[in-house]
Motif scaffolding. Sequence first.
Motif, mmCIF file in Angstrom:
data_model
loop_
_atom_site.group_PDB
_atom_site.id
_atom_site.type_symbol
_atom_site.label_atom_id
_atom_site.label_comp_id
_atom_site.label_asym_id
_atom_site.label_seq_id
_atom_site.Cartn_x
_atom_site.Cartn_y
_atom_site.Cartn_z
ATOM 1 N N UNK A 56 3.335 6.522 5.090
ATOM 2 C CA UNK A 56 4.136 5.545 4.346
ATOM 3 C C UNK A 56 5.621 5.738 4.652
ATOM 4 N N UNK A 57 6.055 6.978 4.727
ATOM 5 C CA UNK A 57 7.468 7.301 4.979
ATOM 6 C C UNK A 57 7.911 6.735 6.318
ATOM 7 N N UNK A 93 -6.440 12.530 -3.460
ATOM 8 C CA UNK A 93 -6.721 12.536 -2.034
ATOM 9 C C UNK A 93 -5.832 11.562 -1.278
ATOM 10 N N UNK A 94 -5.580 10.388 -1.866
ATOM 11 C CA UNK A 94 -4.688 9.410 -1.237
ATOM 12 C C UNK A 94 -3.261 9.939 -1.186
ATOM 13 N N UNK A 95 -2.817 10.556 -2.268
ATOM 14 C CA UNK A 95 -1.456 11.104 -2.288
ATOM 15 C C UNK A 95 -1.315 12.212 -1.249
ATOM 16 N N UNK A 145 -11.501 1.240 0.304
ATOM 17 C CA UNK A 145 -10.127 0.957 -0.110
ATOM 18 C C UNK A 145 -9.313 2.240 -0.247
ATOM 19 N N UNK A 146 -9.980 3.305 -0.721
ATOM 20 C CA UNK A 146 -9.271 4.549 -1.002
ATOM 21 C C UNK A 146 -9.981 5.707 -0.306
ATOM 22 N N UNK A 158 -4.338 0.125 3.913
ATOM 23 C CA UNK A 158 -4.368 1.183 2.889
ATOM 24 C C UNK A 158 -2.970 1.439 2.337
ATOM 25 N N UNK A 159 -1.979 1.508 3.208
ATOM 26 C CA UNK A 159 -0.600 1.727 2.763
ATOM 27 C C UNK A 159 -0.139 0.594 1.865
#
Length: 338
Positions: free
Chosen positions: A193-194, A184-186, A173-174, A218-219
Amino acid sequence: MEAPNGLIVYHYPFSPYARRVIWYLQLRGLSYAECMQPHIMPRPDLSALGISYRRIPVMAMGRDVYCDTRLMLRKLEERFPQGALGATGGEQRAIQRLLDRWITDGGVFMRAASSMPPSLPILQDPKFLNDRRDFVGRAWSKEAIEQGRPESIVAMRDAFDLLESTLLADGREWILKTEAPSLGDIEAIWPFDWLVDMDGALPGEVISEKQFPKVFGWIQRFRGRLRRAQAQAQGSGSKAVKVDGEAAAKVICGASFAESGGKIDAAEPLGLALGTEVEVWPIDSGSSHHDKGRLVSLTWDEVVLATRADKWEAEIHVHFPRWGFRVARASASASAKM
C-alpha cells in the motif's frame, strides 16, 4: 486529560510502520491519543521518558511503553480481546506469522524502502539523509537509492507476484478468507500500500493493476474499509485525540502500570537476574541507540526494563520483543550514569 483506552501512540504520518498500528486501532474502533513526532531525530518527547529508542512508532499503555510494532499489535490483541483481529486457527495463525516474518525479516520492506524514487521531496533534504544514514548505519543517499532501485523493483515485482499467484489466486477478498480485514491483512499489506500510494515508486510497465489485478484490488478493498472505519470514528466522536509531548508525559507518568513484571523464564540463557542493570537495542536499524535500565522482566519473547522520567519523578517500564533485539548487562560506564 485522560488518554482514550489508556493508549498514546507516538508517530508521524509518513511512517509505514506507524500505519500498521494506526490501521489496527481504526479497524477495531479503538479510541486513542496520538503525540506527533518529527520525522528525524532528536525526539525530546520520548527522551523525557528516559527512552533512547529511535524508531517510530512507540506506544504507551498506561505507564508501560512498547517498542516495535509486532509487540504492540500482540499487546493490543491481549488487552482488548473482544473483537480481536488475529487468527485463531492453527493454519491461519501460521500464515499470519509467516507473513509478518516475510515482510519484515524476509526483506520485503527493505526492498520497498529502496524502491523510493530519488525525486521525492523528502530525499532532497540533507538533514533527512543524514538522519537515515545514522539510522541504517551505512551510506544512504539519492545516488545509492538510484543505483539499487532496479534490483529492488525486481524484488518487489516478485513479492507482488507471490501474493497474486498464491494467497490471492483463488479470488478471496482477504488474506485469511475472513469476512473483513484481519491482522493477517495488516501484516501483509502495509509495504505494498505504501508503494502504491507513492508517486513514481512503481514503474507502471512492471508493477500495476494490469499485471497484478488481485493485489491492487485487495489494496483498494482495504482502503475502503479504512475509510469506512475512519468515517464511523468521526461520526461517533471517537477519532484520535491529539496531545503534545508535555501532556502525553503527564498522562503516562500519572497512570498505573498496565502489566506486572517480575518474571524470568526458566533456563533463560543470558543468566540475568531481576534488578540487573541492562541495555537493549535493535540489531538491524537504529542500533546505535541503546536503552538502559533495571531489568523488570525477561521471557522468551519479551524484555522489560525500567527507565525514569526525571521531570515527573516517575518510573516507566519499556517493553521490547526478543526477536530482532539484543539484551546485555550494562557496561560499567553506562551503569555509573544510571
